[in-house]
Enzyme design. Structure first.
Site, PDB file in Angstrom:
ATOM      1  N   ARG A 194     -30.827  88.925   2.168  1.00 18.75           N
ATOM      2  CA  ARG A 194     -30.964  89.880   1.974  1.00 18.75           C
ATOM      3  C   ARG A 194     -31.901  90.188   0.795  1.00 18.75           C
ATOM      4  O   ARG A 194     -32.527  91.449   0.619  1.00 18.75           O
ATOM      5  CB  ARG A 194     -29.631  90.035   0.942  1.00 18.75           C
ATOM      6  CG  ARG A 194     -28.113  91.303   1.832  1.00 18.75           C
ATOM      7  CD  ARG A 194     -26.656  90.427   1.252  1.00 18.75           C
ATOM      8  NE  ARG A 194     -26.809  88.961   1.417  1.00 18.75           N
ATOM      9  CZ  ARG A 194     -26.931  88.062   2.462  1.00 18.75           C
ATOM     10  NH1 ARG A 194     -25.932  88.975   3.206  1.00 18.75           N
ATOM     11  NH2 ARG A 194     -26.635  87.379   2.754  1.00 18.75           N
ATOM     12  N   THR A 195     -32.001  89.294   0.139  1.00 18.88           N
ATOM     13  CA  THR A 195     -33.224  89.538  -0.751  1.00 18.88           C
ATOM     14  C   THR A 195     -34.672  89.690  -0.164  1.00 18.88           C
ATOM     15  O   THR A 195     -35.165  91.139  -0.462  1.00 18.88           O
ATOM     16  CB  THR A 195     -33.655  87.889  -1.850  1.00 18.88           C
ATOM     17  OG1 THR A 195     -31.607  88.261  -1.652  1.00 18.88           O
ATOM     18  CG2 THR A 195     -34.637  88.975  -2.630  1.00 18.88           C
ATOM     19  N   LYS A 206     -48.600  71.464   4.995  1.00 18.97           N
ATOM     20  CA  LYS A 206     -49.404  70.622   4.804  1.00 18.97           C
ATOM     21  C   LYS A 206     -49.977  69.771   3.673  1.00 18.97           C
ATOM     22  O   LYS A 206     -50.814  68.921   3.544  1.00 18.97           O
ATOM     23  CB  LYS A 206     -50.858  71.632   5.312  1.00 18.97           C
ATOM     24  CG  LYS A 206     -51.080  72.180   6.940  1.00 18.97           C
ATOM     25  CD  LYS A 206     -51.423  72.998   7.033  1.00 18.97           C
ATOM     26  CE  LYS A 206     -51.875  73.151   8.231  1.00 18.97           C
ATOM     27  NZ  LYS A 206     -52.619  74.276   8.861  1.00 18.97           N
ATOM     28  N   ARG A 228     -39.517  83.833  -3.915  1.00 19.49           N
ATOM     29  CA  ARG A 228     -38.642  82.561  -4.072  1.00 19.49           C
ATOM     30  C   ARG A 228     -38.848  81.480  -3.794  1.00 19.49           C
ATOM     31  O   ARG A 228     -38.982  81.052  -2.895  1.00 19.49           O
ATOM     32  CB  ARG A 228     -37.781  82.932  -2.936  1.00 19.49           C
ATOM     33  CG  ARG A 228     -35.935  82.190  -2.895  1.00 19.49           C
ATOM     34  CD  ARG A 228     -34.664  82.976  -1.577  1.00 19.49           C
ATOM     35  NE  ARG A 228     -34.294  83.516  -2.862  1.00 19.49           N
ATOM     36  CZ  ARG A 228     -32.619  84.127  -2.228  1.00 19.49           C
ATOM     37  NH1 ARG A 228     -32.398  83.669  -0.871  1.00 19.49           N
ATOM     38  NH2 ARG A 228     -32.521  85.270  -2.874  1.00 19.49           N
ATOM     39  N   HIS A 245     -31.999  85.071 -11.349  1.00 18.02           N
ATOM     40  CA  HIS A 245     -31.955  85.644 -10.323  1.00 18.02           C
ATOM     41  C   HIS A 245     -32.652  87.626 -10.828  1.00 18.02           C
ATOM     42  O   HIS A 245     -31.664  87.863 -10.136  1.00 18.02           O
ATOM     43  CB  HIS A 245     -31.229  85.620  -8.871  1.00 18.02           C
ATOM     44  CG  HIS A 245     -31.398  86.124  -7.609  1.00 18.02           C
ATOM     45  ND1 HIS A 245     -32.717  87.438  -6.831  1.00 18.02           N
ATOM     46  CD2 HIS A 245     -31.052  85.730  -6.636  1.00 18.02           C
ATOM     47  CE1 HIS A 245     -32.358  87.217  -5.985  1.00 18.02           C
ATOM     48  NE2 HIS A 245     -31.705  86.726  -5.638  1.00 18.02           N
TER      49      HIS A 245
END
Ligand code: NCD
Length: 305
Positions: A51-52, A80, A101, A129
């Site tokens: 969703r986000t 890496k 995120r 959030h």
């Protein structure tokens, strides 16, 4: 606005303004369809999301802008060993705004320090959030027509759930709000938020262990998923994951205009039989997230429509 790390980076007036813009976008989407033409958003997701990320990307496309990014850190150079600072330094040279995120609490703050462009925290560990909170506030406002004088129940994993941490910080700034926290002992709301946001302001709250004992008093019931990825051992997760399951029978004593919310994904916390209840708002909530993020992108890019 240079960064949104925490919902408290916005004043109540700014939040109200964003929610007003989001409602105007819902009413008049065509007015906004070219507002971010030639602007580029990067979505840097070092942790899973449906969703986000997709609502951020849909938001930018619906504003006429474009999107680049990654949804799996294994496909980026962080696998890496590249530092977050270097990744941000580079991406900051390509795009106009970043939504990121990250599993580590505070990572977006580090990112914002290394970027000359706006950075939005799209969830950091079990911390914050803020854009989910904008989605949540818009959902409450659209169903209740107000953001004050409400009794808000939060149920489930209140310890690791970042959505409820940000939502409490936001709602604590409105008047006449009472909180009811429904959680097992192991997953109670963190003390630092209770002390810092509620006790310091004299805001009423109580902690209980069953939803049945408080159901009739709630205006909003915010269910959450037990955050498996934050547990140190599988046995604890398995023991706690099905502590609360909302079923139609538990809703019998609830208010007729209860707003049932969940940031999703749901696992077992809400039975699918509840989906047909007109009080179930969790799918509308996901859509509100896109409109709220459209309003936020406009604000952070300083685009006036
Ligand atoms: C939430 C999250 O990522 O914190 N999901 C979301 O953004 N809608 C809630 C969760 O994962 O349980």
């Amino acid at each position: 606005m240079k960064k949104l790390m925490n919902i408290t980076d916005l004043t109540v007036e700014e939040i109200d303004e964003l929610l007003a813009v989001a409602q105007d976008i819902i009413a008049n989407p065509e007015k906004y369809q070219d507002a971010c033409r030639h602007k580029l958003l990067a979505t840097l997701f070092f942790e899973p999301s449906t969703r986000t990320r997709l609502s951020f990307e849909s938001a930018m496309h619906r504003l006429g802008g474009s999107v680049v990014g990654f949804s799996d850190s294994n496909s980026s150079s962080s696998s890496k060993g590249e530092s977050l600072a270097d990744t941000i330094e580079v991406v900051g040279g390509y795009v106009d705004i970043i939504a990121m995120r990250h599993p580590k609490e505070g990572a977006p703050v580090v990112a914002a320090r290394h970027a000359d462009i706006p950075v939005i925290n799209a969830g950091d560990g079990s911390h914050n959030h803020p854009t989910q909170t904008l989605a949540d506030l818009l959902t409450i406002l659209r169903t209740k027509k107000r953001l004050n004088n409400l009794t808000i129940g939060m149920c489930g994993d209140l310890k690791f759930g970042r959505t409820v941490h940000s939502l409490v910080a936001a709602m604590a700034r409105y008047t006449g709000i009472k909180f009811v926290f429904i959680a097992p002992d192991e997953l109670k709301f963190p003390r630092y938020i209770i002390e810092g946001e509620l006790e310091s302001r004299g805001i009423e709250y109580k902690e209980v262990s069953t939803m049945e004992e408080v159901m009739p008093e709630l205006d909003v019931l915010y269910m959450t998923r037990v955050q498996q990825e934050r547990f140190f051992n599988e046995a604890d997760y398995l023991r706690l994951r099905d502590t609360y399951i909302l079923t139609p029978d538990k809703l019998v004593p609830a208010k007729e205009d209860l707003t049932i919310m969940h940031p999703l994904p749901r696992i077992n916390e809400i039975s699918v039989a509840v989906d047909d209840d007109p009080r179930a708002c969790y799918f509308a909530q996901t859509k509100n997230g896109m409109y709220a993020r459209m309003a936020l992108i406009l604000k952070m890019l300083e685009v006036n429509v």
